[in-house]
Design a protein around this motif. Structure first.
Motif, PDB file in Angstrom:
ATOM      1  N   ASP A 117     106.324 -47.121   2.723  1.00  0.00           N
ATOM      2  CA  ASP A 117     105.885 -45.979   3.512  1.00  0.00           C
ATOM      3  C   ASP A 117     105.007 -46.433   4.676  1.00  0.00           C
ATOM      4  N   GLU A 118     105.318 -47.622   5.175  1.00  0.00           N
ATOM      5  CA  GLU A 118     104.571 -48.205   6.293  1.00  0.00           C
ATOM      6  C   GLU A 118     104.561 -47.324   7.533  1.00  0.00           C
ATOM      7  N   ASN A 119     105.700 -46.663   7.764  1.00  0.00           N
ATOM      8  CA  ASN A 119     105.825 -45.964   9.052  1.00  0.00           C
ATOM      9  C   ASN A 119     105.317 -44.550   9.034  1.00  0.00           C
ATOM     10  N   GLU A 120     104.808 -44.132   7.897  1.00  0.00           N
ATOM     11  CA  GLU A 120     104.412 -42.736   7.748  1.00  0.00           C
ATOM     12  C   GLU A 120     102.911 -42.621   7.586  1.00  0.00           C
ATOM     13  N   THR A 121     102.370 -41.545   8.063  1.00  0.00           N
ATOM     14  CA  THR A 121     100.966 -41.285   7.774  1.00  0.00           C
ATOM     15  C   THR A 121     100.761 -39.788   7.548  1.00  0.00           C
ATOM     16  N   LEU A 149     111.378 -40.335   4.401  1.00  0.00           N
ATOM     17  CA  LEU A 149     112.252 -40.966   5.375  1.00  0.00           C
ATOM     18  C   LEU A 149     113.480 -40.103   5.567  1.00  0.00           C
ATOM     19  N   ARG A 209     102.179 -44.283  13.943  1.00  0.00           N
ATOM     20  CA  ARG A 209     103.151 -44.048  12.861  1.00  0.00           C
ATOM     21  C   ARG A 209     103.680 -42.614  12.952  1.00  0.00           C
ATOM     22  N   VAL A 210     104.724 -42.333  12.176  1.00  0.00           N
ATOM     23  CA  VAL A 210     105.193 -40.947  12.096  1.00  0.00           C
ATOM     24  C   VAL A 210     104.042 -40.121  11.557  1.00  0.00           C
ATOM     25  N   ASN A 220     116.293 -41.388   7.527  1.00  0.00           N
ATOM     26  CA  ASN A 220     116.960 -42.621   7.088  1.00  0.00           C
ATOM     27  C   ASN A 220     117.837 -42.382   5.879  1.00  0.00           C
TER      28      ASN A 220
END
Ligand SMILES: NC(=O)C1=CN([C@@H]2O[C@H](COP(=O)(O)OP(=O)(O)OC[C@H]3O[C@@H](n4cnc5c(N)ncnc54)[C@H](OP(=O)(O)O)[C@@H]3O)[C@@H](O)[C@H]2O)C=CC1
Ligand SMILES: O=C1O[C@H](COP(=O)(O)O)[C@@H](O)[C@H](O)[C@H]1O
Length: 600
Positions: free
Chosen positions: A105-109, A73, A214-215, A76
């Motif tokens: 780490d929901e937003n990352e892949t 992140l 996702r990112v 962030n």
């Protein structure tokens, strides 16, 4: 991938980091303000010290809050309130652990594309390593593995191929088949040409579907012959790099054949990538005992003071395999053992062994020291090198083929399958100490080790108890990289009893006896590091230049003068010339000179 500046990658930011020391924290209204770069949940200890360089860097001071930045992140900032820590009865350090540990780490892949997925290395090492990481819960929550190659295959066929190489080598075996199924369900395949932007666009489309908005972080593993590296990097760069996360490329050796071709390869890669995106892999750097070398040196008071010409007589780096080039003769014949093993694996270990203490454990600090020591070395000279080639041999009724009997090898090949060399580091620490290397295929055993032979004890009181052969009585530190990992120190001691008989014994750290957990494969460590942006174990371009500068003149001379290798029988200890070379420097190879060797 040129469009992806390094700032869009979640970089370890290690070049700008400095070690945190509690005494450097602010006073008055300020609290420590910390940026956590390159943090990985796998490294989060139960209790941290803010001086631990691997996890924390002090970057700035802010009023009333600690700012934690994590690799996944990067954008962030997560404030860690000192007051909140106090309320919970925690130290700031403990509060940081809580906060970082709970970052979702929901937003990352992460998408890992194995280019050359149909090949030997992918099957043998890369997919199994990815599975092991998955099994150990080391991969991010959202990840996808794609195989890419020209061969036609469906997703199911890829899974079938991969499943045949996966082993439940890990100790907690209960869930293995379930875990395998889950892992295989994350594996997909796309067939395409290596130089086709369209085919990579199709891949990009599939990757996006899996990334689900996702990112997107993308890792490409180039498990292909080097002549197509640039094609792939170009196509992937133009058509399949991430638009909002990082894109990294792992490049397999060989990185060229000499200084010129290596520089050309680097130039080619840098047309599409910045240095931070290039992860040049040398899998020996991922081996447990090579990773431990710095720990051994820099965390034990007893070794570092001895680590110089004052106490060390010679150092030996020994690599041997008990099989020939079976199946890889085509590749091997245009490279030979010096390029295959010495210029990379053994030289990398040598650099770690001989470098000065780095400023910190950050990747750039370590790599700076490695470059310095490599640049202090004398280029290899022909009269300090012996080359050999294995010939056929019948043993126990079995006919072991010679190197040139291999159908993929020209009959008149003079490519060395064995080499021994004496190298020298012209700096204050190592002046005059021979660093000997020996590497060979089709020898009597499989082994990789570092042997450090110490000087004689001055005015040795026990001289007469050793007889004439004082060399036998010197201390020797052996770091056995593989197999059966161990570190042992040969010392002299008294045989118990009323007489005064001396004996040589090993103080032995035998990994299998000391640690029950299986040692991870080098590829696991390196893949995980690449995913996490940790560059410490990857080769920087200036390191590579320095390494080639040492070997290129010798390689050219060997080729120009058509030096004929000394033949040695398959399964033997190699050519006798290796002994003449070591004798020239008053050295005995530790792996064969000592009767104690039987007891190692
Ligand atoms: N195998 C090993 O143990 C080690 C390998 N390496 C390095 O890793 C890389 C991959 O090794 P490995 O898997 O053995 O290589 P392979 O020869 O098996 O090649 C991998 C894949 O690349 C494609 N390929 C092969 N030759 C060509 C070609 N001439 N032109 C285009 N595509 C080709 C094939 O896929 P398709 O036809 O389906 O496209 C093949 O399955 C190489 O750089 C090698 O030097 C490094 C250390 C050890
Ligand atoms: O890079 C290479 O390494 C292997 C040896 O690796 P190891 O991990 O099995 O010791 C060697 O066989 C191969 O020739 C070389 O290209």
């Amino acid at each position: 991938m040129a469009t992806l500046s390094s700032s869009t990658c979640y970089s370890s930011s290690s070049s700008s980091s400095s070690l945190y020391s509690p005494s450097s924290s602010s006073s008055g209204n300020y609290v420590r303000s910390v940026s956590i770069s390159s943090v990985s949940k796998r490294f989060l200890p139960k209790k941290i010290s803010l001086s631990s360089p691997r996890y924390w860097n002090v970057v700035n001071m802010q009023d009333g809050a600690v700012t934690a930045k994590t690799t996944p992140l990067l954008a962030n900032e997560i404030p860690v309130k000192e007051e909140k820590a106090k309320e919970g009865g925690l130290s700031v350090e403990e509060e940081i652990i809580n906060v970082v540990g709970s970052i979702p780490d929901e937003n990352e892949t992460v998408s890992i594309t194995v280019v050359g997925a149909s090949g030997d290395l992918a099957k043998k090492k890369i997919f199994p390593a990815l599975f092991a990481l998955y099994y150990e819960d080391c991969l991010p929550k959202h990840f996808t593995v794609f195989g890419y190659a020209r061969s036609k295959m469906t997703d199911e066929e890829l899974r079938d191929m991969v499943s045949r190489t996966l082993t439940c080598r890990i100790d907690k075996r209960e869930n293995c088949s379930e875990k395998m199924e889950q892992f295989l369900a994350r594996c997909f395949y796309h067939s395409g040409q290596y130089d086709s932007e369209n085919n990579f666009k199709e891949l990009d489309k599939k990757l996006k579907e899996h990334e689900g908005g996702r990112v997107s972080n993308r890792l490409f593993y180039l498990s292909i012959p080097p002549n197509i590296f640039i094609n792939v990097v170009k196509s992937a760069s133009c058509s399949a790099s991430s638009s909002n996360g990082w894109t990294r490329v792992i490049v397999e050796k060989p990185f060229g054949r000499d200084s010129e071709s290596s520089a050309a390869l680097t130039r080619g890669l840098k047309e599409y990538l910045v240095e931070d995106q290039i992860f040049r892999i040398d899998h020996y750097l991922g081996k447990e005992l090579v990773e431990n070398l710095s720990v051994l040196r820099f965390s034990n008071l007893i070794f570092e003071p001895l680590w110089s010409r004052q106490y060390i007589r010679n150092v030996q780096f020994i690599f041997s395999e008990d099989f020939g080039t079976e199946g890889r003769g085509g590749y091997f014949d245009s490279y030979g053992i010096i390029r295959d093993i010495m210029q990379n694996h053994l030289l990398q270990i040598l650099a770690l062994f001989a470098m000065e203490t780095p400023v910190s454990l950050d990747a750039e600090d370590i790599r700076n020291e490695k470059v310095k020591v490599l640049r202090s070395m004398r280029p290899l000279q022909l009269d300090n090198v012996v080359v050999g080639q294995y010939k056929s041999c019948i043993k126990g009724g079995v006919n072991y083929q010679g190197y040139t009997d291999d159908e993929t090898v020209p009959k008149n090949s003079i490519t060395p399958t064995f080499a021994a060399a004496a190298l020298f580091i012209d700096n204050a620490r190592w002046d005059g100490v021979p660093f000997l290397m020996k590497a060979g295929k089709a020898l009597h055993t499989r082994r990789a080790e570092i042997r450090v032979q110490f000087r004689h004890v001055p005015g040795n009181l026990y001289k007469k108890n050793f007889g004439m052969d004082l060399d036998r009585a010197t201390n020797e530190l052996v770091i056995r990289v593989q197999p059966d990992e161990a570190i042992f120190l040969k010392i002299n001691n008294k045989v118990p009893g009323l007489g005064m008989k001396l004996d040589r014994s090993n103080l032995n750290l035998h990994y299998a006896a000391r640690y029950s957990k299986e040692i991870p494969d080098a590829y696991e460590r390196l893949l995980l590091d690449a995913i996490e942006g940790e560059r410490r174990l990857f080769i920087r371009s200036d390191e590579l230049d320095a390494a080639w500068a040492l070997f290129t003149p010798l390689l050219k001379e060997l080729e120009e003068k058509k030096i004929v290798p000394e033949l040695y029988p398959y399964g033997s200890r190699g050519p006798v010339g290796a002994h003449y070379l070591s004798a020239k420097y008053n050295v005995r190879w530790g792996d064969i000179s000592s009767a104690d060797y039987q007891h190692e």
